[in-house]
Write a protein that holds these residues in place. Structure first.
Motif, PDB file in Angstrom:
ATOM      1  N   PHE A 165       0.812  -1.212   0.000  1.00 28.25           N
ATOM      2  CA  PHE A 165       0.000   0.000   0.000  1.00 28.25           C
ATOM      3  C   PHE A 165       0.850   1.267   0.000  1.00 28.25           C
ATOM      4  N   PHE A 166       1.810   1.375   0.924  1.00 28.09           N
ATOM      5  CA  PHE A 166       2.606   2.590   1.046  1.00 28.09           C
ATOM      6  C   PHE A 166       3.437   2.835  -0.206  1.00 28.09           C
ATOM      7  N   VAL A 167       4.062   1.789  -0.736  1.00 23.13           N
ATOM      8  CA  VAL A 167       4.928   1.937  -1.905  1.00 23.13           C
ATOM      9  C   VAL A 167       4.117   2.350  -3.129  1.00 23.13           C
ATOM     10  N   VAL A 168       2.997   1.698  -3.359  1.00 23.76           N
ATOM     11  CA  VAL A 168       2.162   2.017  -4.521  1.00 23.76           C
ATOM     12  C   VAL A 168       1.604   3.441  -4.406  1.00 23.76           C
ATOM     13  N   THR A 169       1.123   3.809  -3.241  1.00 22.09           N
ATOM     14  CA  THR A 169       0.571   5.153  -3.050  1.00 22.09           C
ATOM     15  C   THR A 169       1.637   6.221  -3.274  1.00 22.09           C
ATOM     16  N   LEU A 170       2.815   6.019  -2.708  1.00 26.30           N
ATOM     17  CA  LEU A 170       3.884   6.993  -2.875  1.00 26.30           C
ATOM     18  C   LEU A 170       4.348   7.088  -4.321  1.00 26.30           C
ATOM     19  N   LEU A 171       4.508   5.949  -4.994  1.00 28.02           N
ATOM     20  CA  LEU A 171       4.935   5.971  -6.396  1.00 28.02           C
ATOM     21  C   LEU A 171       3.900   6.638  -7.300  1.00 28.02           C
ATOM     22  N   LEU A 172       2.626   6.377  -7.057  1.00 28.50           N
ATOM     23  CA  LEU A 172       1.590   7.006  -7.869  1.00 28.50           C
ATOM     24  C   LEU A 172       1.505   8.507  -7.623  1.00 28.50           C
ATOM     25  N   LEU A 173       1.696   8.933  -6.381  1.00 31.03           N
ATOM     26  CA  LEU A 173       1.704  10.372  -6.102  1.00 31.03           C
ATOM     27  C   LEU A 173       2.890  11.050  -6.778  1.00 31.03           C
ATOM     28  N   ILE A 174       4.054  10.426  -6.724  1.00 28.29           N
ATOM     29  CA  ILE A 174       5.240  11.005  -7.363  1.00 28.29           C
ATOM     30  C   ILE A 174       5.074  11.030  -8.876  1.00 28.29           C
ATOM     31  N   ALA A 175       4.595   9.925  -9.459  1.00 31.81           N
ATOM     32  CA  ALA A 175       4.398   9.881 -10.917  1.00 31.81           C
ATOM     33  C   ALA A 175       3.356  10.900 -11.364  1.00 31.81           C
ATOM     34  N   GLY A 176       2.271  11.048 -10.601  1.00 31.35           N
ATOM     35  CA  GLY A 176       1.260  12.043 -10.939  1.00 31.35           C
ATOM     36  C   GLY A 176       1.805  13.456 -10.847  1.00 31.35           C
ATOM     37  N   GLY A 177       2.577  13.740  -9.805  1.00 31.26           N
ATOM     38  CA  GLY A 177       3.172  15.066  -9.670  1.00 31.26           C
ATOM     39  C   GLY A 177       4.138  15.389 -10.801  1.00 31.26           C
ATOM     40  N   ILE A 178       4.966  14.411 -11.184  1.00 30.80           N
ATOM     41  CA  ILE A 178       5.897  14.620 -12.290  1.00 30.80           C
ATOM     42  C   ILE A 178       5.146  14.788 -13.608  1.00 30.80           C
ATOM     43  N   GLY A 179       4.110  13.988 -13.815  1.00 35.35           N
ATOM     44  CA  GLY A 179       3.316  14.106 -15.038  1.00 35.35           C
ATOM     45  C   GLY A 179       2.653  15.462 -15.164  1.00 35.35           C
ATOM     46  N   TRP A 180       2.069  15.958 -14.080  1.00 36.44           N
ATOM     47  CA  TRP A 180       1.427  17.267 -14.123  1.00 36.44           C
ATOM     48  C   TRP A 180       2.443  18.391 -14.227  1.00 36.44           C
TER      49      TRP A 180
END
Length: 120
Positions: free
Chosen positions: A20-35
């Motif tokens: 849970f923690f790893v997936v949530t953190l990676l998705l937040l980072i990927a979303g931030g970089i994408g935006w």
């Protein structure tokens, strides 16, 4: 009615998945970089495409701030859980506005669509 729902939610138990923690953190980072990429490209191309591209860039910036706000909420939850008497007051105060930047981003996107003037 609301009180009975509150009692039902207090009895609800769930175990956190190990990923849970790893997936949530990676998705937040990927979303931030994408935006961030979307905002940079939008601001770079806005002189050529006009004010609608600038509004879409503002929407991308709002969603970057949303991601940062979500990370800040996580930090405050962690800090509240590590205190001896668990105090989530600050986390709930920050978390209550978590959807603010999504609403502002939606407004900016709507303005971008409104400013599109040359249909094909």
């Amino acid at each position: 009615m609301c009180f009975t729902l509150l009692i039902l939610f207090q009895q609800l138990r769930a175990t956190q998945p190990t990923y849970f923690f790893v997936v949530t953190l990676l998705l937040l980072i990927a979303g931030g970089i994408g935006w961030l990429i979307a905002a940079v490209l939008g601001f770079a191309r806005s002189p050529a495409f006009g004010p609608s591209a600038r509004w879409f860039s503002y929407a991308a910036v709002c969603l970057i701030i949303y991601h940062l706000h979500f990370l800040l909420f996580g930090v405050f939850v962690f800090m509240g859980m590590t205190q001896t008497p668990v105090d989530m007051t600050t986390a709930l105060g920050v978390g209550s506005f978590f959807n603010l930047f999504v609403v502002l981003g939606a407004f900016c996107a709507i303005m971008g669509f409104v400013r599109m003037t040359s249909p094909r």
